[in-house]
Motif scaffolding. Structure first.
Motif, PDB file in Angstrom:
ATOM      1  N   HIS A 161      -8.286 -42.037 -33.566  1.00 55.15           N
ATOM      2  CA  HIS A 161      -7.257 -42.208 -33.885  1.00 55.15           C
ATOM      3  C   HIS A 161      -5.486 -43.150 -32.639  1.00 55.15           C
ATOM      4  O   HIS A 161      -5.333 -42.703 -31.616  1.00 55.15           O
ATOM      5  N   PRO A 162      -7.224 -43.988 -32.536  1.00 54.34           N
ATOM      6  CA  PRO A 162      -6.321 -45.314 -30.851  1.00 54.34           C
ATOM      7  C   PRO A 162      -5.038 -45.885 -30.568  1.00 54.34           C
ATOM      8  O   PRO A 162      -5.148 -45.615 -29.624  1.00 54.34           O
ATOM      9  N   GLY A 163      -4.299 -45.509 -32.048  1.00 57.30           N
ATOM     10  CA  GLY A 163      -3.121 -46.089 -31.725  1.00 57.30           C
ATOM     11  C   GLY A 163      -2.217 -45.192 -31.893  1.00 57.30           C
ATOM     12  O   GLY A 163      -1.101 -45.555 -31.400  1.00 57.30           O
ATOM     13  N   GLU A 164      -2.469 -44.017 -32.075  1.00 58.94           N
ATOM     14  CA  GLU A 164      -1.522 -42.463 -31.621  1.00 58.94           C
ATOM     15  C   GLU A 164      -1.413 -42.164 -30.334  1.00 58.94           C
ATOM     16  O   GLU A 164      -2.602 -42.618 -29.580  1.00 58.94           O
ATOM     17  N   ALA A 165       0.140 -41.656 -29.837  1.00 62.17           N
ATOM     18  CA  ALA A 165      -0.419 -41.388 -28.260  1.00 62.17           C
ATOM     19  C   ALA A 165      -0.968 -40.264 -28.310  1.00 62.17           C
ATOM     20  O   ALA A 165      -0.708 -39.203 -28.945  1.00 62.17           O
ATOM     21  N   VAL A 166      -0.937 -39.170 -26.912  1.00 63.50           N
ATOM     22  CA  VAL A 166      -2.076 -38.601 -27.169  1.00 63.50           C
ATOM     23  C   VAL A 166      -1.090 -37.369 -25.976  1.00 63.50           C
ATOM     24  O   VAL A 166      -0.659 -38.029 -25.041  1.00 63.50           O
ATOM     25  N   VAL A 187      -8.583 -34.782 -26.094  1.00 63.74           N
ATOM     26  CA  VAL A 187      -8.240 -36.521 -26.199  1.00 63.74           C
ATOM     27  C   VAL A 187      -9.452 -36.896 -26.092  1.00 63.74           C
ATOM     28  O   VAL A 187      -9.055 -38.149 -26.450  1.00 63.74           O
ATOM     29  N   GLU A 188     -10.970 -37.402 -25.823  1.00 65.05           N
ATOM     30  CA  GLU A 188     -11.842 -37.899 -26.752  1.00 65.05           C
ATOM     31  C   GLU A 188     -11.927 -37.497 -27.595  1.00 65.05           C
ATOM     32  O   GLU A 188     -11.637 -39.151 -28.441  1.00 65.05           O
ATOM     33  N   HIS A 189     -11.556 -37.329 -28.844  1.00 61.65           N
ATOM     34  CA  HIS A 189     -11.537 -37.735 -30.399  1.00 61.65           C
ATOM     35  C   HIS A 189      -9.900 -38.257 -30.543  1.00 61.65           C
ATOM     36  O   HIS A 189     -10.719 -39.252 -31.739  1.00 61.65           O
ATOM     37  N   ARG A 190      -9.098 -38.098 -29.947  1.00 60.64           N
ATOM     38  CA  ARG A 190      -7.757 -38.745 -30.658  1.00 60.64           C
ATOM     39  C   ARG A 190      -8.087 -40.215 -30.008  1.00 60.64           C
ATOM     40  O   ARG A 190      -7.750 -41.295 -30.891  1.00 60.64           O
ATOM     41  N   ARG A 191      -9.019 -41.261 -28.977  1.00 59.78           N
ATOM     42  CA  ARG A 191      -8.679 -41.787 -28.609  1.00 59.78           C
ATOM     43  C   ARG A 191     -10.061 -42.719 -29.831  1.00 59.78           C
ATOM     44  O   ARG A 191      -9.978 -43.700 -29.287  1.00 59.78           O
ATOM     45  N   ARG A 192     -11.170 -41.611 -29.951  1.00 59.33           N
ATOM     46  CA  ARG A 192     -11.887 -42.405 -30.738  1.00 59.33           C
ATOM     47  C   ARG A 192     -11.492 -42.347 -32.112  1.00 59.33           C
ATOM     48  O   ARG A 192     -11.532 -43.410 -32.713  1.00 59.33           O
TER      49      ARG A 192
END
Length: 69
Positions: free
Chosen positions: A41-46, A34-39
């Motif tokens: 890929h900020p526009g994509e849904a987790v 989740v941390e990686h995705r938010r950092r």
């Protein structure tokens, strides 16, 4: 006697130790994902935790039943 600062240190150490053991065992780390995705890929849904683990199992073992032999 436990002081609050000691609890934080032990809690942080324990979390890091569990994360290391999970990585060594090949288990996924949802919090790190989740941390990686938010950092990165900020526009994509987790995806939710359930979806994350379902995809992990599918990628690791495929759609067919697993066997040892």
């Amino acid at each position: 006697m436990w002081r609050p600062a000691m609890r934080v240190e032990v809690g942080g150490w324990l979390r890091r130790a569990l994360r290391t053991v999970r990585r060594m065992a090949g288990m996924p780390d949802y919090a790190a994902y989740v941390e990686h995705r938010r950092r990165h890929h900020p526009g994509e849904a987790v995806p939710g935790e359930r979806e994350y683990y379902a995809e992990y199992v599918t990628v690791r073992y495929g759609d067919s039943p697993t066997r040892c032999c």
